[in-house]
Design a protein around this motif. Structure first.
Motif, PDB file in Angstrom:
ATOM      1  N   UNK A 482       0.830  -1.204   0.000  1.00 37.19           N
ATOM      2  CA  UNK A 482       0.000   0.000   0.000  1.00 37.19           C
ATOM      3  C   UNK A 482       0.866   1.255   0.000  1.00 37.19           C
ATOM      4  N   UNK A 483       1.943   1.241   0.796  1.00 41.82           N
ATOM      5  CA  UNK A 483       2.825   2.402   0.837  1.00 41.82           C
ATOM      6  C   UNK A 483       3.557   2.618  -0.481  1.00 41.82           C
ATOM      7  N   UNK A 484       4.020   1.529  -1.095  1.00 39.63           N
ATOM      8  CA  UNK A 484       4.705   1.652  -2.382  1.00 39.63           C
ATOM      9  C   UNK A 484       3.766   2.170  -3.462  1.00 39.63           C
ATOM     10  N   UNK A 485       2.528   1.702  -3.446  1.00 36.97           N
ATOM     11  CA  UNK A 485       1.547   2.177  -4.422  1.00 36.97           C
ATOM     12  C   UNK A 485       1.280   3.666  -4.229  1.00 36.97           C
ATOM     13  N   UNK A 486       1.231   4.098  -2.971  1.00 33.45           N
ATOM     14  CA  UNK A 486       0.959   5.508  -2.710  1.00 33.45           C
ATOM     15  C   UNK A 486       2.128   6.391  -3.162  1.00 33.45           C
ATOM     16  N   UNK A 487       3.360   5.934  -2.944  1.00 31.61           N
ATOM     17  CA  UNK A 487       4.516   6.699  -3.411  1.00 31.61           C
ATOM     18  C   UNK A 487       4.559   6.751  -4.935  1.00 31.61           C
ATOM     19  N   UNK A 488       4.169   5.659  -5.583  1.00 35.47           N
ATOM     20  CA  UNK A 488       4.122   5.656  -7.043  1.00 35.47           C
ATOM     21  C   UNK A 488       3.069   6.633  -7.553  1.00 35.47           C
ATOM     22  N   UNK A 489       1.924   6.694  -6.874  1.00 34.53           N
ATOM     23  CA  UNK A 489       0.892   7.661  -7.255  1.00 34.53           C
ATOM     24  C   UNK A 489       1.382   9.091  -7.047  1.00 34.53           C
ATOM     25  N   UNK A 490       2.172   9.313  -6.020  1.00 30.18           N
ATOM     26  CA  UNK A 490       2.764  10.634  -5.803  1.00 30.18           C
ATOM     27  C   UNK A 490       3.694  11.013  -6.951  1.00 30.18           C
ATOM     28  N   UNK A 491       4.532  10.057  -7.368  1.00 32.56           N
ATOM     29  CA  UNK A 491       5.440  10.322  -8.485  1.00 32.56           C
ATOM     30  C   UNK A 491       4.655  10.637  -9.759  1.00 32.56           C
ATOM     31  N   UNK A 492       3.544   9.958  -9.985  1.00 36.40           N
ATOM     32  CA  UNK A 492       2.691  10.243 -11.146  1.00 36.40           C
ATOM     33  C   UNK A 492       2.197  11.687 -11.101  1.00 36.40           C
ATOM     34  N   UNK A 493       1.860  12.175  -9.916  1.00 34.74           N
ATOM     35  CA  UNK A 493       1.371  13.540  -9.776  1.00 34.74           C
ATOM     36  C   UNK A 493       2.459  14.564 -10.081  1.00 34.74           C
ATOM     37  N   UNK A 494       3.695  14.216  -9.738  1.00 32.26           N
ATOM     38  CA  UNK A 494       4.801  15.168  -9.847  1.00 32.26           C
ATOM     39  C   UNK A 494       5.517  15.136 -11.185  1.00 32.26           C
ATOM     40  N   UNK A 495       5.205  14.159 -12.048  1.00 32.88           N
ATOM     41  CA  UNK A 495       6.027  13.917 -13.222  1.00 32.88           C
ATOM     42  C   UNK A 495       6.010  15.080 -14.210  1.00 32.88           C
ATOM     43  N   UNK A 496       4.936  15.859 -14.233  1.00 34.03           N
ATOM     44  CA  UNK A 496       4.849  17.000 -15.156  1.00 34.03           C
ATOM     45  C   UNK A 496       5.164  18.331 -14.470  1.00 34.03           C
ATOM     46  N   UNK A 497       5.653  18.290 -13.226  1.00 34.58           N
ATOM     47  CA  UNK A 497       6.011  19.481 -12.470  1.00 34.58           C
ATOM     48  C   UNK A 497       4.893  20.518 -12.490  1.00 34.58           C
ATOM     49  N   UNK A 498       3.728  20.189 -11.937  1.00 32.60           N
ATOM     50  CA  UNK A 498       2.580  21.103 -12.003  1.00 32.60           C
ATOM     51  C   UNK A 498       2.809  22.364 -11.184  1.00 32.60           C
ATOM     52  N   UNK A 499       2.105  23.419 -11.572  1.00 28.82           N
ATOM     53  CA  UNK A 499       2.219  24.693 -10.868  1.00 28.82           C
ATOM     54  C   UNK A 499       1.472  24.671  -9.545  1.00 28.82           C
ATOM     55  N   UNK A 500       0.463  23.809  -9.441  1.00 31.59           N
ATOM     56  CA  UNK A 500      -0.307  23.664  -8.210  1.00 31.59           C
ATOM     57  C   UNK A 500      -0.360  22.181  -7.866  1.00 31.59           C
ATOM     58  N   UNK A 501      -0.148  21.856  -6.610  1.00 30.93           N
ATOM     59  CA  UNK A 501      -0.101  20.467  -6.168  1.00 30.93           C
ATOM     60  C   UNK A 501      -1.113  20.268  -5.040  1.00 30.93           C
TER      61      UNK A 501
END
Length: 597
Positions: A482-501
């Protein structure tokens, strides 16, 4: 099929319109087949009158050749229209599946709040299959039987008006019985489609929660629940089968009575007085059998046709739902980047607010932590800022833009969302990070992986970024914790370097050390480049690392300010910190009003 809303048939006709040329060819083959079917009875009439009765053999060979050619031509034409109809059906069903899938993705999030996912899947699979049955079996059978029915009726009338009148006597009770059964089979099939949908919902819930059931030893209880749901489905199906099974024997009995009457007329000499010879009587009996066979065939197909119509109604009912609408553009709350929320009110149900007059601002480069007990409205606020819902009143802006109006190609660079309920797909690590976007390069992936702290995890995987992962339904692929999946989902969110997180308890399943490492990396990278970060904090320790804290309670902001200042003030945030320090779960609240997302 009477009594159906005409709009359904118009929708089906519109679905088939791109293949109208093929349908014209199908109709041509059906008409030609119906005409060819008339040849054998007339050949037999000729043989009886000109060969058997006068005991002459002249022309028998030619008659046999014509008979065989007619039968062969009928078989070839039947194959042609059945094959063409099946091809049109498969092409139309493929188009319908894509349309239904695309439309389901475009529906508003509120639709999935009140609709079980298994019901949506049932409409997209089982109900679409019934539409396929409608095209291949229903419409093809209707054309293939109705046109010969009319052709045979005309031929019977031309051959002998007297015998046609005798045969017509049976049509009155047949029409009455058909109408009686039509209404009841239609209602039974509608109940069957609804019951199957509920059965799929039950099945999806049990399969999805199998680990919980086994952990608590409740397998037998849920098997009994499934039996009850299945019993309701079987009860609805049995009603349809009962009425449908009644049609064939009654139709056969009526046909036998008419044939007996025709033979009695012929044997009693009445036919001779009416100018009906033996060949005509023989040909008429054969034609009548050809006339009644389509009626019986249509009766046999009636249950399938009604099931298909009930399924089509459910499919188009979903397609008729309006897609997620984008609101009219309004002026920004104020110019600039970051997040602006002004006097927002929102509720999932009318007259039941989850957020009441909420206003906050997150500047570029600022980290704001959202704190509150379960049901306070934190996840709902994140969903609104993420553009999943439209506020009942008030305004939300992300970098000066309405998040509901962000184009698909700019959404991931403007707004990154790590929801509370994460989703991985049955694909490689790379595909789960990029969501199948080929424009995202390896450099961006590596930065996101390092920031989320999963570089060590990737090094342990057999094929690193190309390692297949097990999706939500498990199956083949590497299974992550569960923790690894959550960190992977975090990386997915950050991959495009969004202006708002937006991080909605995005590290709830992660250990404290990994959470702290991620927070430090987030401040050193995303916040340094001016990213506005809003997090739902489930640990006071995490909230204390933020620049500011906003405390929500019952949909309202009750405190806001720097964390140390709030702790010193001794208010709500300080009380929550004391509860956590004492070992209490300050998020536990039995009077929750917010839905978990």
């Amino acid at each position: 099929m009477n009594g159906r809303p005409p709009s359904l048939w118009r929708k089906l006709a519109a679905l088939l319109r791109p293949w109208r040329r093929s349908l014209i060819a199908v109709a041509g083959c059906v008409i030609a087949s119906a005409l060819v079917e008339l040849v054998p009875p007339f050949v037999i009439r000729h043989v009886v009158n000109h060969n058997l009765v006068p005991r002459q053999s002249g022309g028998l060979v030619l008659a046999g050749v014509v008979y065989l050619l007619a039968v062969a031509a009928d078989a070839a034409l039947s194959f042609a229209y059945a094959y063409l109809a099946a091809r049109v059906s498969q092409a139309a069903i493929a188009t319908l599946r894509v349309r239904l899938f695309s439309h389901s993705l475009a529906l508003p999030a509120s639709h999935f709040d009140r609709t079980p996912i298994a019901d949506v899947i049932s409409r997209s699979t089982a109900d679409v299959e019934t539409v396929d049955d409608l095209f291949t079996d229903g419409i093809a059978t209707l054309l293939g039987q109705l046109v010969p029915l009319i052709a045979v009726a005309v031929a019977m009338l031309v051959l002998s008006p007297l015998l046609t009148g005798v045969a017509a006597v049976v049509m009155v009770p047949l029409l009455v019985i058909t109408r009686f059964l039509q209404v009841r089979v239609r209602d039974a099939e509608r109940d069957t489609r609804l019951a199957i949908g509920r059965l799929n919902v039950e099945l999806a819930e049990v399969v999805g929660g199998v680990e919980t059931l086994r952990a608590f030893g409740r397998e037998e209880t849920f098997v009994a629940r499934f039996r009850r749901a299945l019993a309701r489905t079987l009860q609805a199906q049995s009603q349809s089968v009962k009425y449908n099974a009644f049609f064939a024997p009654v139709s056969g009995l009526l046909a036998a009575l008419v044939i007996a009457a025709l033979l009695w007329i012929g044997a009693g000499g009445t036919s001779a007085g009416a100018g009906v010879d033996l060949g005509t009587l023989t040909a008429f009996v054969l034609l009548f059998q050809n006339f009644f066979a389509p009626i019986v065939a249509l009766g046999d197909q009636w249950q399938s046709v009604q099931a298909a119509i009930a399924g089509a109604e459910r499919v188009f009912e979903l397609l008729d739902l309006p897609p997620d609408s984008t609101p009219a553009e309004q002026a920004p709350v104020h110019a600039g980047g970051g997040i602006q929320v002004a006097h927002v009110r929102f509720g999932y149900e009318p007259n039941r607010l989850v957020l009441d007059d909420v206003s906050l601002t997150v500047q570029p480069g600022e980290h704001l932590a959202l704190v509150g007990r379960t049901g306070a409205g934190k996840s709902t606020l994140v969903s609104l800022i993420g553009g999943l819902y439209t506020p009942s009143s008030g305004r939300i802006r992300v970098n000066g833009h309405n998040p509901r109006l962000l184009a698909d190609d700019e959404r991931r660079t403007s707004l990154g969302v790590a929801p509370q309920s994460l989703q991985l797909f049955g694909a490689t690590v790379r595909d789960n990070l990029t969501l199948f976007d080929p424009a995202i390069g390896d450099d961006a992936i590596e930065r996101a992986v390092e920031l989320a702290g999963i570089d060590t995890l990737l090094a342990q995987l057999p094929d690193q970024l190309d390692t297949p992962l097990a999706g939500q339904g498990r199956g083949g692929g590497t299974v992550l914790s569960a923790g690894q999946r959550q960190l992977l989902a975090l990386a997915r969110t950050l991959v495009c370097e969004p202006a708002v997180l937006l991080l909605d308890e995005a590290t709830a399943a992660v250990d404290g050390a990994s959470d702290a490492a991620f927070r430090n990396a987030l401040r050193a990278t995303a916040l340094e480049r001016g990213c506005a970060v809003l997090t739902v904090a489930h640990r006071i320790a995490s909230a204390r690392r933020a620049d500011r804290v906003v405390v929500l309670d019952d949909g309202r902001i009750v405190e806001a300010g720097p964390p140390e200042q709030l702790l010193a003030a001794g208010g709500r945030f300080a009380a929550l910190a004391e509860l956590e320090a004492a070992g209490w779960d300050w998020q536990d609240n039995p009077h929750t009003q917010e839905r978990n997302r």
